[in-house]
Design a protein around this motif. Structure first.
Motif: not given
Length: 208
Positions: A51, A55, A161, A198-199, A202-203
């Motif tokens: 991960e 990322s 965010k 976003q990915a 999230d990672s």
């Protein structure tokens, strides 16, 4: 004369074949260069099992946009914006000023309207301003830009965010893909950039 005709014909055929091969080679090179400039989708990184590595790889992909002239020109190291695909100092000579909108008598809105004015080659969007001084990217590595984006003291006070939202939804960011004549847009689209960010978040938001 009769003996020369077959020779001439063969020479002409050889020239035509050579020209065709050159055209095909050129087309292949152009296609290859174009493919290298594409902004890959998040799914392209699914095969990276680790991960953290995934990322970091995703963020490196966003660098195709973050380090593009359309972004760097508005994230200069100094107080003066840059312009053009070559990142030359802005002319006329203007400076950041309060809120990144220029100084008295030389405000951005004096030239930059709500839309591009292509007859004069003047870009436009409302608002039109520089990024905060703390967000200067010019001359920095992608890893340094990444760390800066994650630091609320150097990213305009944004949470992770909000950074993702800025990349995915901010109109001035989106202008980069519609820059008007004489300016090259970055690869992909704002939607694709937002998906990548976003990915990345999230990672684990790992920096390369």
């Amino acid at each position: 004369m009769k003996n020369r005709l077959p020779v001439v014909s063969l020479l002409l055929s050889a020239v035509i074949v050579a020209a065709t091969l050159l055209l095909l080679q050129g087309a292949g090179t152009e296609q290859s260069e174009s493919s290298g400039k594409e902004l890959r989708a998040v799914s392209a990184f699914a095969s990276i099992e680790d991960e953290s590595q995934r990322s970091a790889a995703i963020f490196r992909e966003t660098g195709k946009v973050l380090q593009h002239p359309r972004c760097i020109n508005c994230h200069p190291a100094g107080e003066r914006p840059l312009q053009g695909d070559d990142g030359r100092p802005h002319m006329p000579r203007v400076e950041r000023g309060l809120g990144g909108t220029g100084v008295a008598g030389m405000r951005c809105i004096g030239c930059h309207a709500s839309e591009n004015f292509d007859p004069a080659g003047v870009p436009g969007h409302t608002p039109w301003r520089l990024a905060p001084a703390s967000m200067g990217w010019e001359g920095k590595s992608l890893s340094e830009i990444c760390q800066q984006l994650k630091d609320s003291e150097r990213n305009g006070g944004k949470s992770l965010k909000e950074v993702v939202e800025h990349m995915a939804e901010d109109g001035l960011v989106g202008w980069a893909w519609h820059p008007g004549q004489g300016r090259t847009p970055p690869p992909g689209s704002q939607e694709r950039l937002g998906e990548l960010f976003q990915a990345w978040a999230d990672s684990g938001a790992v920096c390369p």
